[in-house]
Design a protein around this motif. Sequence first.
Motif, mmCIF file in Angstrom:
data_model
loop_
_atom_site.group_PDB
_atom_site.id
_atom_site.type_symbol
_atom_site.label_atom_id
_atom_site.label_comp_id
_atom_site.label_asym_id
_atom_site.label_seq_id
_atom_site.Cartn_x
_atom_site.Cartn_y
_atom_site.Cartn_z
ATOM 1 N N GLY A 142 0.822 -1.203 0.000
ATOM 2 C CA GLY A 142 0.000 0.000 0.000
ATOM 3 C C GLY A 142 0.855 1.252 0.000
ATOM 4 O O GLY A 142 0.563 2.214 -0.716
ATOM 5 N N LYS A 143 1.913 1.245 0.796
ATOM 6 C CA LYS A 143 2.838 2.378 0.802
ATOM 7 C C LYS A 143 3.488 2.552 -0.565
ATOM 8 O O LYS A 143 3.593 3.682 -1.082
ATOM 9 C CB LYS A 143 3.912 2.179 1.873
ATOM 10 C CG LYS A 143 4.952 3.283 1.908
ATOM 11 C CD LYS A 143 5.990 3.049 3.003
ATOM 12 C CE LYS A 143 7.083 4.125 2.956
ATOM 13 N NZ LYS A 143 8.096 3.908 4.026
ATOM 14 N N ALA A 144 3.908 1.463 -1.170
ATOM 15 C CA ALA A 144 4.533 1.538 -2.500
ATOM 16 C C ALA A 144 3.547 2.081 -3.519
ATOM 17 O O ALA A 144 3.916 2.903 -4.388
ATOM 18 C CB ALA A 144 5.037 0.156 -2.917
ATOM 19 N N PHE A 145 2.292 1.632 -3.441
ATOM 20 C CA PHE A 145 1.255 2.130 -4.352
ATOM 21 C C PHE A 145 1.090 3.642 -4.194
ATOM 22 O O PHE A 145 1.047 4.386 -5.179
ATOM 23 C CB PHE A 145 -0.067 1.420 -4.064
ATOM 24 C CG PHE A 145 -1.220 1.885 -4.909
ATOM 25 C CD1 PHE A 145 -1.516 1.259 -6.112
ATOM 26 C CD2 PHE A 145 -2.014 2.967 -4.528
ATOM 27 C CE1 PHE A 145 -2.572 1.678 -6.902
ATOM 28 C CE2 PHE A 145 -3.069 3.406 -5.305
ATOM 29 C CZ PHE A 145 -3.350 2.759 -6.494
ATOM 30 N N ASP A 158 4.583 11.864 7.969
ATOM 31 C CA ASP A 158 5.985 11.443 7.893
ATOM 32 C C ASP A 158 6.105 9.968 8.273
ATOM 33 O O ASP A 158 6.901 9.221 7.694
ATOM 34 C CB ASP A 158 6.850 12.287 8.840
ATOM 35 C CG ASP A 158 6.945 13.747 8.405
ATOM 36 O OD1 ASP A 158 6.703 14.017 7.215
ATOM 37 O OD2 ASP A 158 7.245 14.596 9.262
ATOM 38 N N LYS A 159 5.301 9.547 9.249
ATOM 39 C CA LYS A 159 5.362 8.160 9.729
ATOM 40 C C LYS A 159 4.886 7.170 8.672
ATOM 41 O O LYS A 159 5.216 5.982 8.741
ATOM 42 C CB LYS A 159 4.509 8.016 10.990
ATOM 43 C CG LYS A 159 4.928 8.947 12.119
ATOM 44 C CD LYS A 159 3.913 8.926 13.256
ATOM 45 C CE LYS A 159 4.251 9.952 14.318
ATOM 46 N NZ LYS A 159 3.217 9.996 15.396
ATOM 47 N N LEU A 160 4.104 7.656 7.705
ATOM 48 C CA LEU A 160 3.579 6.782 6.654
ATOM 49 C C LEU A 160 4.412 6.829 5.377
ATOM 50 O O LEU A 160 4.079 6.164 4.390
ATOM 51 C CB LEU A 160 2.134 7.180 6.324
ATOM 52 C CG LEU A 160 1.105 7.069 7.450
ATOM 53 C CD1 LEU A 160 -0.252 7.577 6.967
ATOM 54 C CD2 LEU A 160 0.992 5.634 7.936
ATOM 55 N N GLY A 161 5.470 7.629 5.390
ATOM 56 C CA GLY A 161 6.258 7.799 4.170
ATOM 57 C C GLY A 161 5.616 8.739 3.179
ATOM 58 O O GLY A 161 5.953 8.733 1.992
ATOM 59 N N LEU A 162 4.691 9.585 3.676
ATOM 60 C CA LEU A 162 3.989 10.521 2.798
ATOM 61 C C LEU A 162 4.232 11.972 3.209
ATOM 62 O O LEU A 162 3.450 12.859 2.863
ATOM 63 C CB LEU A 162 2.478 10.225 2.812
ATOM 64 C CG LEU A 162 2.047 8.853 2.297
ATOM 65 C CD1 LEU A 162 0.535 8.699 2.412
ATOM 66 C CD2 LEU A 162 2.489 8.657 0.844
ATOM 67 N N GLY A 163 5.290 12.222 3.962
ATOM 68 C CA GLY A 163 5.641 13.589 4.323
ATOM 69 C C GLY A 163 6.256 14.337 3.145
ATOM 70 O O GLY A 163 6.653 13.729 2.138
ATOM 71 N N GLY A 219 -6.736 -7.000 0.242
ATOM 72 C CA GLY A 219 -7.187 -5.841 0.995
ATOM 73 C C GLY A 219 -6.242 -4.662 0.993
ATOM 74 O O GLY A 219 -6.425 -3.700 1.739
ATOM 75 N N VAL A 220 -5.212 -4.713 0.121
ATOM 76 C CA VAL A 220 -4.316 -3.558 -0.002
ATOM 77 C C VAL A 220 -5.051 -2.417 -0.673
ATOM 78 O O VAL A 220 -4.941 -1.247 -0.279
ATOM 79 C CB VAL A 220 -3.048 -3.932 -0.800
ATOM 80 C CG1 VAL A 220 -2.128 -2.727 -0.957
ATOM 81 C CG2 VAL A 220 -2.325 -5.069 -0.100
ATOM 82 N N LEU A 221 -5.828 -2.758 -1.700
ATOM 83 C CA LEU A 221 -6.773 -1.828 -2.302
ATOM 84 C C LEU A 221 -8.172 -2.276 -1.863
ATOM 85 O O LEU A 221 -8.607 -3.371 -2.209
ATOM 86 C CB LEU A 221 -6.664 -1.837 -3.832
ATOM 87 C CG LEU A 221 -5.335 -1.355 -4.403
ATOM 88 C CD1 LEU A 221 -5.355 -1.440 -5.933
ATOM 89 C CD2 LEU A 221 -5.027 0.079 -3.964
ATOM 90 N N PHE A 222 -8.838 -1.416 -1.116
ATOM 91 C CA PHE A 222 -10.111 -1.779 -0.486
ATOM 92 C C PHE A 222 -11.247 -1.125 -1.241
ATOM 93 O O PHE A 222 -11.143 0.020 -1.697
ATOM 94 C CB PHE A 222 -10.102 -1.297 0.974
ATOM 95 C CG PHE A 222 -11.375 -1.554 1.724
ATOM 96 C CD1 PHE A 222 -11.576 -2.757 2.365
ATOM 97 C CD2 PHE A 222 -12.381 -0.591 1.774
ATOM 98 C CE1 PHE A 222 -12.746 -3.001 3.074
ATOM 99 C CE2 PHE A 222 -13.552 -0.825 2.460
ATOM 100 C CZ PHE A 222 -13.747 -2.032 3.122
ATOM 101 N N SER A 223 -12.353 -1.842 -1.378
ATOM 102 C CA SER A 223 -13.553 -1.238 -1.974
ATOM 103 C C SER A 223 -14.767 -1.722 -1.205
ATOM 104 O O SER A 223 -14.746 -2.776 -0.578
ATOM 105 C CB SER A 223 -13.676 -1.590 -3.455
ATOM 106 O OG SER A 223 -13.790 -2.992 -3.621
#
Length: 407
Positions: free
Chosen positions: A80-83, A104-109, A402-406
Amino acid sequence: MQALPLSGVRVIDYSHFLAGPYVGRCLAALGAEVIKVERPGSGDAGRQHAHILDDQQSGYFLQLNMGKQGVSVNMKDPRGKAFMQQLCDSADVFIENYRPGALDKLGLGYAELSARNPRLVYCSISAYGHTGPDAHRAGFGLIAEAKSGIMQMVGTPGEAPPLLRISLGDMYTGIHAVAAINAALLGRVTSGKGQHVDMALYDTLVSMHEYAVQCYTLSGGTVLPQQTGHDMPTSTLYGVFRAQDGDLVIAAQVDDAWKRFAALVEQHGGPAGFGADARFHDANGRNTHRLEILAVVKPWVAARTVAEVLALLDGIDVPSAKVQRIDEVLADPQIQARGMVLEQQHPRYGTLRLPNLPFRFSDCDTSAPMQRVAPDLGQHNAEVARSLGYSDADIATLQTDGVLFSK
């Protein structure tokens, strides 16, 4: 007709509730491709805000997220992070409204995403901003309204200030963020680089003070705005008045408008000499004698219906208006003529009527309503994943796991 101004711009909307989603909605209305990213399970908490339709959508969510594609990504899974990082690599703009440091903790900072994509314009919205002693504190629009001094200025003397009942801090910060993002995109044309846009609700509301701050600073700290109820003591006559069958506002604070208004009051039952009283012919005089003026105007209005007062004031070109309910606003011919209530056809809910945005361009077609309704949770997972180069087999695996959830 030209394409909308932001056509070709990809925006990742990693925000929730109000301020961030409003920015995304505005950018979508301006032509950007906006991808709304939500957590698995419940998604954006705004889905459960008023008016609730079902477990998927609320009117609040439908209004703030129209025009967007929707994906739902499990950031606890490395895939999910890589996506998400691949998605941000493809983006021009990233929007978030979490507490500073949370992403920042999620790698999205900003530091990590801009290192991967130097052209990214990264917009953060928070209560206090990313610097200063309060940067770490949580907050909402209500907190900013209280701290900014705005709340203290409204209401009836001797009573607690009222709630403003619209999210002034979130919406005003949001539209400032739209302006800042567009400025950063324009700057990128020459610099080749994006940047971090740091927006704070508290900052924005303090910036709104058009007179209170300078009244205090230029008076040497002696003039503080006070609650005054229904009119403005520094701008007589300008306020709310009660008629026989409702309320209206009158703006006769400009000298020429005041003279016309005062003469009208005198001609229609007011005290003799009211229109000719030179004490009231300039702003300082009117403000000094404000209570004397209100003692005449209030009963004069109260003796008439709203329609009667408005007709008289329209006849002398003094600005005035009825204090309208929402149903009256929606039926207002001016609002209808300007297309400010849009209609969308939703596959589950039928016809939706929601507030439009006020953008109008001479060479772009902004008259047609936005056709893309707010997305269901994870509705466009596959479509967005394909745009990043994922195969159908990869997408199926990510969705099964469940990495991509709908929903």
